[in-house]
Design an enzyme around this catalytic site. Structure first.
Site, PDB file in Angstrom:
ATOM      1  N   ASP A  40       0.828  -1.220   0.000  1.00  0.00           N
ATOM      2  CA  ASP A  40       0.000   0.000   0.000  1.00  0.00           C
ATOM      3  C   ASP A  40       0.857   1.263   0.000  1.00  0.00           C
ATOM      4  OD1 ASP A  40      -2.304  -1.643   0.248  1.00  0.00           O
ATOM      5  OD2 ASP A  40      -2.089  -1.651   2.432  1.00  0.00           O
ATOM      6  N   GLU A 208     -11.734  -1.012  -3.097  1.00  0.00           N
ATOM      7  CA  GLU A 208     -11.070  -0.264  -2.029  1.00  0.00           C
ATOM      8  C   GLU A 208      -9.905   0.530  -2.610  1.00  0.00           C
ATOM      9  OE1 GLU A 208      -9.958  -3.258   0.773  1.00  0.00           O
ATOM     10  OE2 GLU A 208      -8.623  -4.291  -0.597  1.00  0.00           O
TER      11      GLU A 208
END
Length: 317
Positions: A40, A208
């Site tokens: 991420d 997401e």
């Protein structure tokens, strides 16, 4: 822009797996070296031109580079832990997820999430630092949170600034991607109003990791679909839609609303690259870059590619 780059680009940032594969639909992740294991990732750059990469980790990892190619691990945002997040991670000094950074010319702003897998007991927090170095960060507090039974999940923050107005997109599964307004002075929530940007019903609603980027007259909403964090079994892939308004409605290239499961494919598993996603889009001196993680049999690594918007839709260069 990416479409104007010479072939040297492929030698520096977007080296493909073989020379013969340059003409394929998907190129390999850009050539990066050093401490590139990450998850991420988000990138910003200070006034001296140094790149800072923040990523999911216990304490949030900090890695830096002077050329966007060679990366060196520096330490943690919270080397002594972040006790204010423990109620959301469900443990002492747990993993903090999916940070998003912004540098305003004198100060770093870092948004990050605290939660646990499958839980809506989640929160997004803000930290600031004038140097970005480990241990120099100040906790500015809670931005927003959710709890069990809410219609969405407060993780995966992404800051977008339009003039003097600050927006934060967020969300994962449930009813998808949302957006709230922030105070430009504090960086914290300025309103209880929540705007819906994208939602899926397929694959248990797996959408997401939103990232909003403006190019020309359009706002582009990037998201990650499907399943993350399963190594080479990960099915993560990066999708996009666009809108003339930051609040939507966003549509994919086929005209399907992102609120109705739309999303044009940008990058998916290919060759020995698995589950690319968790992306950030950053405007650098040579154009917009897509920053993401991907899996190989050895772990999760940093990918960086320029994006070409010359057709009106982003293509990985």
């Amino acid at each position: 822009m990416a479409s104007h780059l010479a072939s040297s680009f492929f030698q520096i940032l977007c080296v493909v797996l073989t020379c013969a594969s340059i003409g394929r639909a998907y190129v390999g992740p850009g050539t990066v070296t050093g401490d590139t294991e990450t998850h991420d990732p988000t990138i910003c750059k200070d006034s001296n031109g140094k790149y800072f990469l923040f990523a999911t980790a216990v304490g949030i990892s900090i890695t830096t580079s002077t050329d966007r190619t060679a990366w060196t691990y520096q330490g943690l945002v919270w080397p002594d832990g972040a006790s204010w997040t423990d109620d959301y991670t469900g443990t002492s000094n747990g993993n903090l997820w999916a940070p998003d950074c912004y540098y305003d010319g004198s100060k770093f702003w870092l948004y990050y999430a605290a939660s646990s897998f499958g839980s809506q007991d989640s929160a997004i927090f803000l930290a600031t630092s004038t140097t970005g170095a480990p241990g120099t960060w100040t906790n500015k507090g809670l931005v927003t949170s959710t709890s069990s039974g809410d219609t969405y999940n407060a993780i995966d923050p992404n800051l977008f600034i339009s003039g003097s107005t600050w927006y934060l997109s967020l969300g994962s599964f449930w009813t998808g991607i949302k957006m709230i307004k922030l105070s430009s002075s504090t960086g914290l929530s300025a309103s209880s109003s929540v705007t819906s940007l994208a939602e899926r019903t397929d694959d248990d609603g797996a959408v997401e990791a939103s990232s909003i980027y403006k190019y020309g007259s359009y706002y582009y909403l990037f998201t990650s679909w499907d399943i993350c964090c399963e190594g080479t079994s990960s099915t993560y892939n990066i999708r996009v839609g666009r809108s003339t308004s930051i609040s939507g409605t966003y549509y994919d290239q086929d005209g399907v609303s992102l609120l109705n499961g739309g999303g044009t494919l940008v990058l998916e598993s290919h060759d020995k690259i698995y589950g690319p996603g968790g992306q950030d889009v950053y405007e650098d001196s040579d154009g917009p870059i897509l920053v993401y993680h991907y899996y190989t049999s050895s772990g999760s690594y940093l990918g960086i590619n320029l994006l070409d918007f010359s057709t009106g839709w982003p293509v990985v260069a």
